[in-house]
Design a protein around this motif. Structure first.
Motif, short mmCIF file in Angstrom:
data_model
loop_
_atom_site.label_atom_id
_atom_site.label_comp_id
_atom_site.label_asym_id
_atom_site.label_seq_id
_atom_site.Cartn_x
_atom_site.Cartn_y
_atom_site.Cartn_z
N ALA A 7 0.81 -1.21 0.00
CA ALA A 7 0.00 0.00 0.00
C ALA A 7 0.85 1.27 0.00
N GLY A 8 2.18 1.12 0.16
CA GLY A 8 3.06 2.28 0.12
C GLY A 8 3.68 2.65 1.44
N VAL A 9 3.28 1.99 2.54
CA VAL A 9 3.85 2.28 3.84
C VAL A 9 5.30 1.81 3.86
N ARG A 10 6.20 2.67 4.39
CA ARG A 10 7.62 2.34 4.44
C ARG A 10 7.91 1.57 5.73
N LEU A 11 8.88 0.67 5.65
CA LEU A 11 9.23 -0.18 6.79
C LEU A 11 10.69 0.06 7.15
N ALA A 12 10.94 0.09 8.46
CA ALA A 12 12.31 0.26 8.96
C ALA A 12 12.60 -0.84 9.97
N LEU A 13 13.81 -1.36 9.94
CA LEU A 13 14.23 -2.39 10.88
C LEU A 13 15.02 -1.72 12.00
N ASP A 14 14.44 -1.70 13.19
CA ASP A 14 15.01 -0.98 14.33
C ASP A 14 16.06 -1.83 15.03
#
Length: 841
Positions: A700-707
């Protein structure tokens, strides 16, 4: 069941033989009586002609009957009394009896009946003729061929004697055949029989009166006409009633077949078919549908239900295919067995086809019901059981525990043992998921074998198991049972030829007085972590050792009130370009402004929130405030993506992706302006569950980050499973970047990995300018920390952006290089805009 039916048939046949023998013996006595009677005048040609006429009329009267099928026998109402009684008025009893018997024998032989039935029919005619003749002789109405005496009383009594003897002989026989009572058989068509008797008596009186008073012989011609009319009326009345009752039985049978159970359908059909078609035996064969099931029954019940064992016993068979009216479905075959030869009329054949079609439909419906029930049971089982181990899942555990707590745990004490496998993640990482699954299945199998009756062994997910211990006589038994169950895991587990040892820690909690299942789970979880920290196999929850002070707030309902009263607020820490000092995004950090405990960070309350059942409401409140802040910044001219931390437990909620996308839509926020930060400590077993949710959000376009990248032992494994956009370097490496070559090497390798995958790298915990310079030299493009700004409210951050540094809005630090000395990495697009900070040239 089959032997029982054979025994019943043998009993019926024995009774029939005895009764027929009795009737024949009585007929022999009657013949002796007839032979000893004096004959007033020898028979002349007139008498001989009368006897021949009686014989012929008897045959004709037997042929003129109304047939009603009862099993393989045919019950009929004939006019044989008329010629016999008229003959007794005109000729001597012995000769009339001989003529009547001869006529009956001819009729039975024409029908090709078995000898037993022929003997019975002849004996019955002899007995009825003898009874009527004796009554006439008793009243002085002896035979006179030339001028018979008209004695209506004697003739009426003689007729009644004939009917009485006929019923005394015939009704018991039919009761034996139908396995019914004599009274029930006598009541069948009683009104029609009485009317028929009246007309037959009237015909006899009419003929005798004409002969006695020498009336016009033409009047005798009225007798056949009247007999024909009465017979037509009689037969029509009987047939109409029989057909109506037959259709009523058929209708009731079809209605009764409308049940969802296939066995009940087959049993009902076999017994009802025997009743409707008067069959001695009914067989339903379902072998045509690829099955191997045969059901046999009689009117009283089912005699066999099982696999096909060959053909049925001897007898005449009438079959019908079990298929629907349109022929689109065929279930098998219906067979009706009769002891004697039977031929169905057109009406009976149509009725049989109707019944077979209804039975086929009932079988198909029952099979469809069974399939739906099977699918429903499988779905219900799947909803409450773990697909890998087959054990009950968390939902089933909660249902069972809630019911046990509500019932007071029955006769004993209720406890929960929560088990977590130590270092299980290494099995998946080293040997692969197939080996890990094999280990989990073996662990579940061993725990199930060690459980006591009444206990519930469940897999909660990943490498967590739970055992609901019930009926404990004392609290100390919980620890004893837990130790014995965990001891079952000491034995090595063989996987692909390798011997593996599994270690586990267990937490024990007794059922609480308040708080329900959630509190029971929390206490078991606390005890389990106590066991892990202390290095013991098990630990029992003790309130005095429960260090989760904030966890006790849940018991007072403070979490729910905190969400409702918006005590949770969100601060934001800017993320800046290390080279230019420009703010490129902001991370949302939740805070709990507690009335008594002050400002609490997520480290203080997040675990409690996750266990409280308020996680969804908490996450929604944080997301709502974050998107509201984004809207305020965008109106002020600062289009800053906002990063929101996501708990792994939120991703386990199947409604979470839809809730996030709905919130973005309602706030009119582009999906790529939201960054969801995932903890690198996600286990691979959790990833299997959340991959779908993450894929839906990313698409859907949401960005993901690995913390916290690099803090775990499976960084690369997690990265290969989650297609993220950003990597956030753990603050421990940032703090040591100046002094530790190893930390610098880790950061450099992370930057190189990110560059090859076109990912953004953000360093967390930047506290000083030397750290900033070191990170920039290693290729890290962005960072956050106290060097640039501490977490602050959305309004204060907006003011800081407007104020800027050195009169430059949106900049919080001085640049490390000239503008012309930077280059841009290619932008990575994923359903929206992607903004990457500068990299040093």
């Amino acid at each position: 069941m089959r032997s029982a039916k054979r025994l019943d048939d043998d009993v019926t046949d024995r009774q029939l033989r005895l009764f027929v023998g009795l009737v024949v013996v009585l007929a022999m006595f009657a013949s002796v009586i007839d032979a000893t009677l004096p004959i007033r005048r020898p028979p002349d040609w007139t008498c001989a002609l009368i006897l021949v006429a009686i014989c012929a009329a008897t045959v004709l009267a037997h042929r003129l009957r109304v047939h009603v099928r009862v099993r393989s026998n045919t019950e009929g109402v004939a006019w044989a009394e008329v010629p016999v009684l008229i003959g007794l008025v005109l000729a001597p009893l012995p000769w009339v009896a001989l003529a009547a018997v001869t006529g009956a024998l001819i009729d039975k032989m024409l029908l090709r009946l078995p000898p037993r039935k022929i003997a019975f029919g002849a004996a019955k005619e002899l007995l009825t003729a003898t009874a009527a003749g004796l009554v006439l002789l008793a009243f002085g109405a002896g035979p006179d061929a030339t001028g018979p005496h008209f004695n209506p009383v004697a003739i009426t009594l003689a007729f009644c004697a004939m009917v009485l003897v006929d019923d005394l002989v015939f009704l018991p026989l039919m009761a034996i055949v139908q396995r019914s009572s004599i009274i029930r058989v006598a009541r069948v068509n009683l009104d029609v029989k009485l009317v028929g008797h009246v007309f037959r008596l009237a015909a006899v009186l009419w003929v005798v009166a004409v002969l006695a008073y020498r009336g016009d012989p033409l009047l005798l011609l009225l007798v056949p006409l009247v007999i024909s009319c009465v017979h037509l009326w009689h037969s029509r009345r009987v047939r109409t009633r029989v057909e109506r009752e037959s259709w009523q039985r058929l209708s009731r049978a079809i209605d009764a077949l409308n049940v969802p159970d296939l066995t009940e359908v087959l049993h009902l059909a076999s017994t009802r078919a025997a009743q409707i078609f008067s069959a001695d035996d009914v067989e339903i064969d379902l072998a045509d549908r690829g099955g191997d099931r045969v059901v046999r029954g009689v009117e009283r019940g089912v005699t066999f239900d099982g696999p096909a064992t060959g053909s049925t016993s001897d007898g005449n068979l009438i079959t019908a295919e079990l298929k629907t009216a349109d022929g689109s479905y065929q279930a098998g075959e219906l067979r009706l067995r009769f002891r004697d030869r039977v031929k169905f009329t057109e009406f009976e054949q149509y009725k049989l086809r109707t019944f077979a079609s209804a039975l086929c439909t009932a079988i198909r419906n029952a099979q469809a019901y069974a399939e739906l029930a099977r699918i429903s049971a499988e779905n219900a089982h799947a909803a409450t059981h773990d697909p890998l181990t087959g054990l009950p899942n968390r939902r089933k555990l909660y249902e069972r525990a809630s019911a046990s707590i509500a019932d007071g745990a029955g006769d004993g004490i209720l406890a929960l043992l929560l088990i977590d496998l130590n270092h299980f993640k290494e099995v998946n990482d080293t040997l692969g998921h197939a080996a890990g699954d094999a280990v989990l299945r073996e662990v579940g199998h061993r725990l199930q074998d060690a459980a006591h009756p009444g206990d519930l062994v469940a897999r909660l997910g990943g490498d967590e198991f739970a055992i609901l211990l019930t009926g404990l006589p004392a609290p100390a038994m919980a620890a004893h049972r837990a130790e014995s169950m965990l001891a079952q895991l000491d034995r090595t587990i063989e996987v692909d030829g390798m011997q593996l040892t599994v270690e586990a820690a267990g937490g024990i909690a007794l059922a609480p007085g308040t708080g329900g299942v959630e509190e029971l789970m929390r206490r078991a979880d606390v005890a389990m972590y106590q066991a892990k920290r202390s290095g013991r196999r098990t630990a029992t929850y003790a309130h005095a050792r429960d260090t989760a002070d904030l966890g006790r707030l849940m018991l007072g309902g403070e979490l729910r009130r905190a969400v409702a009263e918006q005590q949770f607020v969100v601060d934001f820490q800017p993320i800046v370009d290390l080279g230019t000092g420009e703010v490129i995004s902001a991370e949302a950090l939740a805070r709990w402004h507690h009335p008594q405990h002050g400002h609490l960070t997520p480290l203080d309350f997040l675990e409690t929130v996750e266990r409280s059942g308020q996680l969804a409401a908490f996450a929604d409140a944080v997301l709502d405030q974050s998107l509201t802040a984004f809207g305020a910044w965008r109106e002020a001219g600062f289009d800053l993506p906002v990063a929101v931390n996501v708990s792994p437990r939120s991703l386990l909620d199947p409604q979470f992706p839809a809730a996030v996308l709905a919130r973005l839509h309602n706030r009119a926020v582009p999906a790529d302006r939201l960054v969801l930060e995932l903890a690198e400590t996600l286990t691979l077993s959790q990833l299997e569950v959340v991959e779908r949710a993450l894929g839906e959000l990313r698409d859907a376009g949401v960005r993901l980050a690995l913390d916290d990248f690099g803090s775990g032992v499976s960084s690369l494994s997690v990265l290969s499973r989650i297609p993220v956009h950003e990597l956030k370097i753990d603050r421990e490496f940032v703090l040591a970047v100046e002094t530790s070559p190893e930390a610098a090497a880790v950061i450099r390798s992370t930057v190189d990995l990110a560059r090859s995958l076109q990912l953004t790298v953000v360093a967390e915990g930047v506290e000083s300018e030397p750290q900033r310079h070191a990170l920039f030299r290693l290729g890290c493009v962005a960072g956050q920390g106290h060097l640039f700004a501490r977490p602050m409210g959305a309004g204060r951050l907006l003011a800081a952006l407007r104020r800027g540094s050195g009169g430059r809005p949106g900049v919080l630090a001085e640049a490390l290089h000239e503008t012309g000395a930077v280059v841009r990495l290619p932008r990575r697009r994923a359903h929206g805009r992607s903004s990457l900070p500068h990299l040093p040239a």
